[in-house]
Design a protein around this motif. Sequence first.
Motif, PDB file in Angstrom:
ATOM      1  N   UNK A 194       0.834  -1.188   0.000  1.00  0.00           N
ATOM      2  CA  UNK A 194       0.000   0.000   0.000  1.00  0.00           C
ATOM      3  C   UNK A 194       0.874   1.245   0.000  1.00  0.00           C
ATOM      4  N   UNK A 195       0.335   2.310  -0.586  1.00  0.00           N
ATOM      5  CA  UNK A 195       1.013   3.591  -0.664  1.00  0.00           C
ATOM      6  C   UNK A 195       0.046   4.685  -0.259  1.00  0.00           C
ATOM      7  N   UNK A 199       5.981   6.243   2.968  1.00  0.00           N
ATOM      8  CA  UNK A 199       6.726   5.237   2.222  1.00  0.00           C
ATOM      9  C   UNK A 199       5.840   4.035   1.916  1.00  0.00           C
ATOM     10  N   UNK A 200       6.090   3.434   0.770  1.00  0.00           N
ATOM     11  CA  UNK A 200       5.380   2.223   0.400  1.00  0.00           C
ATOM     12  C   UNK A 200       5.604   1.137   1.446  1.00  0.00           C
ATOM     13  N   UNK A 201       4.551   0.408   1.772  1.00  0.00           N
ATOM     14  CA  UNK A 201       4.597  -0.575   2.839  1.00  0.00           C
ATOM     15  C   UNK A 201       4.046  -1.908   2.358  1.00  0.00           C
ATOM     16  N   UNK A 202       4.777  -2.976   2.645  1.00  0.00           N
ATOM     17  CA  UNK A 202       4.270  -4.320   2.387  1.00  0.00           C
ATOM     18  C   UNK A 202       3.309  -4.686   3.505  1.00  0.00           C
ATOM     19  N   UNK A 224      -1.855  -2.340  -3.791  1.00  0.00           N
ATOM     20  CA  UNK A 224      -1.353  -3.008  -4.984  1.00  0.00           C
ATOM     21  C   UNK A 224      -1.136  -4.491  -4.723  1.00  0.00           C
ATOM     22  N   UNK A 225      -1.616  -5.305  -5.601  1.00  0.00           N
ATOM     23  CA  UNK A 225      -1.312  -6.722  -5.605  1.00  0.00           C
ATOM     24  C   UNK A 225       0.032  -6.932  -6.292  1.00  0.00           C
ATOM     25  N   UNK A 226       0.896  -7.748  -5.689  1.00  0.00           N
ATOM     26  CA  UNK A 226       2.224  -7.988  -6.245  1.00  0.00           C
ATOM     27  C   UNK A 226       2.504  -9.479  -6.277  1.00  0.00           C
ATOM     28  N   UNK A 271      12.179 -10.630  -3.354  1.00  0.00           N
ATOM     29  CA  UNK A 271      11.740  -9.588  -4.264  1.00  0.00           C
ATOM     30  C   UNK A 271      10.442  -8.947  -3.792  1.00  0.00           C
ATOM     31  N   UNK A 272       9.551  -9.749  -3.248  1.00  0.00           N
ATOM     32  CA  UNK A 272       8.305  -9.197  -2.724  1.00  0.00           C
ATOM     33  C   UNK A 272       8.590  -8.279  -1.540  1.00  0.00           C
ATOM     34  N   UNK A 273       9.402  -8.733  -0.615  1.00  0.00           N
ATOM     35  CA  UNK A 273       9.734  -7.941   0.563  1.00  0.00           C
ATOM     36  C   UNK A 273      10.496  -6.679   0.184  1.00  0.00           C
ATOM     37  N   UNK A 274      11.381  -6.783  -0.788  1.00  0.00           N
ATOM     38  CA  UNK A 274      12.209  -5.659  -1.181  1.00  0.00           C
ATOM     39  C   UNK A 274      11.567  -4.672  -2.133  1.00  0.00           C
ATOM     40  N   UNK A 275      10.340  -4.927  -2.549  1.00  0.00           N
ATOM     41  CA  UNK A 275       9.644  -4.008  -3.430  1.00  0.00           C
ATOM     42  C   UNK A 275      10.049  -4.115  -4.890  1.00  0.00           C
ATOM     43  N   UNK A 276      10.750  -5.184  -5.256  1.00  0.00           N
ATOM     44  CA  UNK A 276      11.211  -5.359  -6.628  1.00  0.00           C
ATOM     45  C   UNK A 276      10.505  -6.510  -7.319  1.00  0.00           C
TER      46      UNK A 276
END
Length: 122
Positions: A38-39, A44-47, A94-96, A103-108
């Motif tokens: 979420x943003x 900052x963007x947060x998982x 956002x769905x990722x 990669x999911x945790x790191x935002x990539x």
Amino acid sequence: QVQLVESGGGLVQAGGSLRLSCAASGSIFRVIVMGWYRRAPGKQRELVASITPGGSTNYADSVKGRFTISRDNAKKTVDLQMNSLNSEDTAVYYCVADPLMQAVVGGTADYWGQGTQVTVSS
């Protein structure tokens, strides 16, 4: 390749609930990690949450006990049940997806949905 489409966002009063859904395409779905970011404006963007192909889940401390992530590998969907919402939950969600948890945790993550707005009114 995976394509993600979110739905279920909207306006809700504080203390209420919403359920977000993410529909995925592609045969790789069964072996990828899914999550929700979420943003919020000025933050900052947060998982928010993640879920492995086997169903293991993790949550941000800010939502633990209030949000629940789940997936249906047959339907290729992942949901986020959000309860006891407050104004701090207002954000674009956002769905990722990615084969790697790192990669999911790191935002990539390789795959991102278009986002769905959640607004919580006081």
